[in-house]
Design an enzyme around this catalytic site. Structure first.
Site, PDB file in Angstrom:
ATOM      1  N   ASP A 447       0.816  -1.211   0.000  1.00  0.00           N
ATOM      2  CA  ASP A 447       0.000   0.000   0.000  1.00  0.00           C
ATOM      3  C   ASP A 447       0.854   1.268   0.000  1.00  0.00           C
ATOM      4  OD1 ASP A 447      -2.065  -1.754   0.158  1.00  0.00           O
ATOM      5  OD2 ASP A 447      -3.029  -0.836   1.904  1.00  0.00           O
ATOM      6  N   HIS A 591       3.631  -2.024   3.429  1.00  0.00           N
ATOM      7  CA  HIS A 591       3.644  -0.627   2.983  1.00  0.00           C
ATOM      8  C   HIS A 591       5.028  -0.310   2.397  1.00  0.00           C
ATOM      9  CE1 HIS A 591       0.453  -0.905   6.010  1.00  0.00           C
ATOM     10  NE2 HIS A 591      -0.140   0.086   5.369  1.00  0.00           N
TER      11      HIS A 591
END
Length: 616
Positions: A447, A591
């Protein structure tokens, strides 16, 4: 045979005797003939070297190799060959006890080929006639050699090398600091550090390179780095330091406690240099406290009492999970409480110990008290101790009394459970099944990208032949368009993660649509692909977000394994959290904006495969 040898010997002696007699009778003619032959030779040599000006004079050497047979381009090629050889000759740099070999090539040395060529061609052809003749004769005899050094070094290359060398040999100065032993605070004396003066060393190497003969060993001086806090600075602070450490402290919260001993308190005390209020142009040293070491003690307590809140999950109007509040220790408030206690102690200093060094136990016994003289007139003489009589052992030093610790209560705060309205779809349209044949599948998703560590993550995925799913933020794609193109080119999937990474559930329908549509357009403009996957920022989704997503023809993809890499718990912990949640069809949330994520990725991939799972 002997007769023949005798005749030869007699003949040679006769010739030698006749020659000597002739030279004695005609010595002036011999000298004139010899001088004429010498002048003829010199004239011939001078004429040869003059008529072949494109060549070095006969016999000349460059870098101890003959070059008189080269001219024009061949001469330049020869000079370049010698430069290449010279560039590879190591120079030994000695810095204190460290030795480092470096070649001119590593310094980015640059040689002036045209200048070297000029020197070669001018030798024996410049100056007075006498100088030219001397140079030409010396060259012919192999006694004239031209040495050369580099003209300059590449500043950026030399600077990078010397900075790297400085990292290897430099040592930081160690400030004087407090120590605690046997109930007393002492002082550990400061130690100077050392470092290269990079600019001076670069200038020195530059000067050495311009010398005709380059040395093979160069002593590089080191600069001494003085400590900013010395033992003399700490001596006046000993009473305050002793007062602070006299009593240990206990940090207490929620039934848990962490003890900080007197020795540990002595490590928390530091000396800080600050402006002197009485003399603004001067500074003075005062007692301070190490934020890092104090924080470590508080963090130790926090790990025992802090708990993560569990979110209240709502899908539409249905409560899926009530969640629970968490607890945490406010580190700043806790530090204030501890420092307040230590400052109270500082304001009531005890007398300074007699020595600033850690006291050592006695190695010899104290002298025994003298025995009173006897009142009798004939006292018996005291027996003389034998040389082998052992001395009584020295009494062991008494341990310092154990002080009652001061208990400092630390407040524990409550962390409310966040409310998250979300859908829990992790396998949209069955595209990411739990098993493919006999393979147990795991899917890696990333992400918030693209960002600083996207390229590093892509390198790792390529090395391990793994494909991921990247949920990209629109505004980040504008900054890193090449990373977006590489994601698509290397076969990874791209999903929509909003344009500004806002909590979409807090926007109205128009705002949500704008976030999704702008991101869709950015993906298509840069990667030439129509994204059909969507992951809402923070996993926050309600009916408005779901409707906007559906209108954009996007499929929701959430996650099933969240190692919380964004909290930077350390690479081993990130891997451990991923492994603990593995099951077929697992969808790992990572992430791309955190260095620890990139550092943990190789071990994550290896650990998943080691447990029999297959990555997409």
């Amino acid at each position: 045979m002997n007769n023949l040898l005798n005749k030869i010997w007699v003949t040679l002696i006769s010739i030698f005797t006749t020659t000597l007699r002739h030279i004695r009778n005609h010595w002036h003619k011999v000298i004139l003939i010899t001088l004429a032959l010498f002048m003829l030779f010199q004239t011939g040599l001078l004429a040869w070297n003059t008529t072949h000006r494109s060549r070095p004079v006969a016999g000349l050497r460059l870098g101890h190799q003959p070059v008189s047979s080269f001219e024009g381009q061949n001469l330049l090629h020869k000079i370049n060959d010698l430069i290449t050889q010279t560039e590879a000759k190591p120079l030994l740099l000695t810095t204190g006890s460290t030795q480092e070999r470096i070649t001119p090539r590593q310094l980015g040395a640059k040689y002036n080929t045209s200048l070297i060529e000029s020197r070669v061609l001018e030798t024996g052809r410049k100056g007075s006639m006498l100088h030219r003749l001397i140079d030409q004769d010396a060259a012919l005899l192999g006694l004239r050699n031209i040495s050369f050094g580099f003209d300059t070094v590449d500043h950026s290359i030399a600077l990078a090398y010397l900075n790297n060398l400085n990292k290897q040999i430099s040592t930081a100065a160690i400030e004087a600091h407090f120590d605690y032993q046997n109930g007393q605070v002492g002082i550990v004396k400061e130690q100077a550090g050392q470092e290269l003066n990079v600019s001076k060393v670069e200038a020195l190497l530059q000067q050495l390179g311009q010398q005709d003969t380059q040395p093979t060993n160069v002593d590089i001086p080191l600069n001494s780095i003085k400590a900013t806090i010395t033992a003399d600075d700490l001596k006046p602070l000993l009473p305050q330091a002793q007062s602070i450490v006299n009593q240990p402290i206990v940090l207490q919260a929620a039934g848990k406690q962490v003890s900080v001993s007197s020795a540990e308190l002595s490590q928390i005390i530091i000396a800080v240099r600050q402006p002197d209020p009485n003399q603004p142009t001067q500074t003075k040293v005062a007692v301070g406290f190490s934020d890092a070491k104090l924080g470590a003690a508080i963090d130790k307590l926090a790990t025992q009492v802090s708990t993560d809140p569990q979110p209240k999950i709502v899908s539409g109007r249905t409560v899926i999970s009530q969640g629970s509040s968490g607890t945490h220790v406010d580190g700043t408030h806790a530090k204030v409480e501890v420092v307040s206690e230590l400052l109270k102690r500082e304001q009531s200093p005890v007398a300074a110990p007699p020595s600033t060094t850690t006291p050592k136990p006695a190695t010899t016994p104290a002298p025994a008290a003298s025995t009173p003289a006897s009142t009798t007139s004939n006292p018996s003489p005291a027996p003389t101790p034998s040389a082998t009589t052992p001395k009584p052992p020295a009494p062991a030093p008494e341990p310092p009394p154990v002080a009652t610790p001061t208990v400092i209560p630390i407040e524990v705060g409550e962390v409310a459970a966040p409310v998250v309205s979300q859908y829990t779809e992790t396998n949209p349209s069955g595209r990411y099944p739990a098993n493919i044949g006999d393979k147990k599948m795991i899917y890696l998703t990333f992400d918030d990208g693209p960002g600083s560590y996207t390229e590093q993550i892509l390198d790792i995925l390529k090395k391990y032949n793994v494909h991921g799913i990247f949920f990209l933020v629109g505004r980040n794609m504008i900054v890193y368009p090449n990373s977006v193109k590489r994601i698509k080119a290397e076969g990874h999937s791209i999903g929509n993660h909003s344009y500004t990474h806002v909590d979409l559930s807090k926007l109205n329908s128009a705002g949500i649509t704008d976030e999704l549509s702008k991101t869709q357009k950015t993906i298509k403009d840069i990667a030439a692909v129509q994204a059909d996957l969507f992951r809402p920022p923070y996993g926050s989704i309600d009916s408005k977000v779901f409707d906007a997503m559906t209108k954009q023809q996007l499929s929701l993809m959430m996650w099933s394994i969240d190692p919380r890499d964004w909290s930077k718990p350390g690479t081993p912990e990130i891997t451990k959290r991923v492994v603990s949640g593995l099951k077929p069809g697992g969808n790992v949330l990572l992430h791309v904006l955190h260095q620890q994520t990139a550092e943990a990725l190789p071990s994550i991939i290896e650990s998943i495969r080691a447990r029999g799972y297959t990555l997409n």
